[in-house]
Design a protein around this motif. Structure first.
Motif, PDB file in Angstrom:
ATOM      1  N   ILE A   1      -2.232  -2.624   4.142  1.00  0.00           N
ATOM      2  CA  ILE A   1      -2.419  -1.472   3.259  1.00  0.00           C
ATOM      3  C   ILE A   1      -1.248  -1.411   2.286  1.00  0.00           C
ATOM      4  O   ILE A   1      -0.092  -1.552   2.690  1.00  0.00           O
ATOM      5  CB  ILE A   1      -2.518  -0.165   4.077  1.00  0.00           C
TER       6      ILE A   1
ATOM      7  N   ARG B   1      -5.458  -6.181   8.954  1.00  0.00           N
ATOM      8  CA  ARG B   1      -5.564  -5.814   7.547  1.00  0.00           C
ATOM      9  C   ARG B   1      -4.196  -5.373   7.036  1.00  0.00           C
ATOM     10  O   ARG B   1      -3.278  -5.146   7.824  1.00  0.00           O
ATOM     11  CB  ARG B   1      -6.603  -4.710   7.343  1.00  0.00           C
TER      12      ARG B   1
ATOM     13  N   LEU C   1      -7.953  -8.801   5.093  1.00  0.00           N
ATOM     14  CA  LEU C   1      -8.369  -7.723   4.193  1.00  0.00           C
ATOM     15  C   LEU C   1      -7.116  -7.016   3.690  1.00  0.00           C
ATOM     16  O   LEU C   1      -6.185  -6.784   4.463  1.00  0.00           O
ATOM     17  CB  LEU C   1      -9.214  -6.740   5.026  1.00  0.00           C
ATOM     18  N   VAL C   2      -7.098  -6.702   2.396  1.00  0.00           N
ATOM     19  CA  VAL C   2      -6.048  -5.850   1.821  1.00  0.00           C
ATOM     20  C   VAL C   2      -6.726  -4.590   1.336  1.00  0.00           C
ATOM     21  O   VAL C   2      -7.796  -4.666   0.711  1.00  0.00           O
ATOM     22  CB  VAL C   2      -5.342  -6.518   0.612  1.00  0.00           C
ATOM     23  N   GLN C   3      -6.167  -3.425   1.627  1.00  0.00           N
ATOM     24  CA  GLN C   3      -6.789  -2.207   1.136  1.00  0.00           C
ATOM     25  C   GLN C   3      -5.750  -1.235   0.601  1.00  0.00           C
ATOM     26  O   GLN C   3      -4.557  -1.333   0.893  1.00  0.00           O
ATOM     27  CB  GLN C   3      -7.677  -1.558   2.207  1.00  0.00           C
ATOM     28  N   LEU C   4      -6.218  -0.328  -0.224  1.00  0.00           N
ATOM     29  CA  LEU C   4      -5.349   0.702  -0.794  1.00  0.00           C
ATOM     30  C   LEU C   4      -6.231   1.836  -1.262  1.00  0.00           C
ATOM     31  O   LEU C   4      -7.446   1.663  -1.440  1.00  0.00           O
ATOM     32  CB  LEU C   4      -4.523   0.135  -1.968  1.00  0.00           C
ATOM     33  N   THR C   5      -5.633   3.004  -1.438  1.00  0.00           N
ATOM     34  CA  THR C   5      -6.362   4.101  -2.059  1.00  0.00           C
ATOM     35  C   THR C   5      -5.588   4.550  -3.285  1.00  0.00           C
ATOM     36  O   THR C   5      -4.373   4.377  -3.368  1.00  0.00           O
ATOM     37  CB  THR C   5      -6.574   5.314  -1.114  1.00  0.00           C
TER      38      THR C   5
END
Lengths: 150, 150
Positions: free
Chosen positions: A84, A82, A118-122
């Motif tokens: 981030i 993934r 998957l790419v994710q961030l907050t």
């Protein structure tokens, strides 16, 4: 507006990049643009790690945006890798120009090129405009993000 | 119960670790314990990266818990290094034993040892019990977590 280049941050960019990190309601309390030494140490560590991509968006010789993309191998989701995204900033005079979209699209394309599934961030709960921005780009607000300062 | 050891995952642990990843309402749809090959490829990549710590909690020779800790250098917050916890799983027969707390405490201690100023993680919005667990450990639900499958 002139052409946009997205490339790795180098030491000469640090004043401009830190300036953008600090020019932000949350960043203003957390950054220290008058002392660049800790940022230069961090840049050396980032530059020596092949899974770290600290990027500058440059237009007409000026740094106008930045983000950090981290590639994270993993076991879950059948051994999925993934990515981030952290530290997204757009210079005040470029807001509304579509630069944010171009930068995030760069991160998505680079993640795909590196085999991420998957790419994710907050995003801080107070940044409601940013939330709408990420949803327009196809992200789903499926998770709660927890932080613990040490 | 016997003593607990927390150590890096090795190839022989993969069936047990993948079994735990799959024994979960969300993991059941995403994992494939009948084909371990992609997990073994991912373990090699994880093991060769000094910023990755894929851990097994072992009691009486049995793997009873797992998590992945990733160390992420960064520019923001005065060049702060942060850590991210992913893939936390506790074996069904150990739930309620305090093992989850011990594993997360290990990750917090290791993050501190490695000079991190921040530990972060995201948890699916449906995992409300997990959210209370992280808040009891001192985490703040300050962020929204966005994901984009590629």
């Amino acid at each position: 507006m002139g052409d946009l280049e997205i490339r790795a941050v180098v030491a000469d960019d640090i004043p401009a990049v830190v300036g953008m990190l600090a020019d932000d309601p949350l960043g203003a309390q957390r950054e220290c643009p008058d002392d660049l030494a800790p940022y230069l140490v961090a840049l050396e560590r980032l530059s020596s790690d092949p899974n770290q991509h600290l990027m500058a968006a440059v237009r007409e010789g000026q740094v106008v945006g930045t983000l950090q993309l981290t590639i994270i191998p993993g076991l879950s989701r059948r051994g999925a890798t993934r990515s981030i995204i952290e530290g997204v900033r757009i210079h005040a005079r470029e807001r509304g120009s579509g630069l944010g979209t171009q930068l995030i699209q760069w991160a998505i394309d680079e993640s795909r090129r590196q085999g991420c599934q998957l790419v994710q961030l907050t995003s801080d709960t107070s940044r409601t405009e940013a939330h709408r921005f990420y949803e327009r780009l196809g992200f789903t607000a499926s998770h709660v993000g927890f932080k613990l300062p040490l």
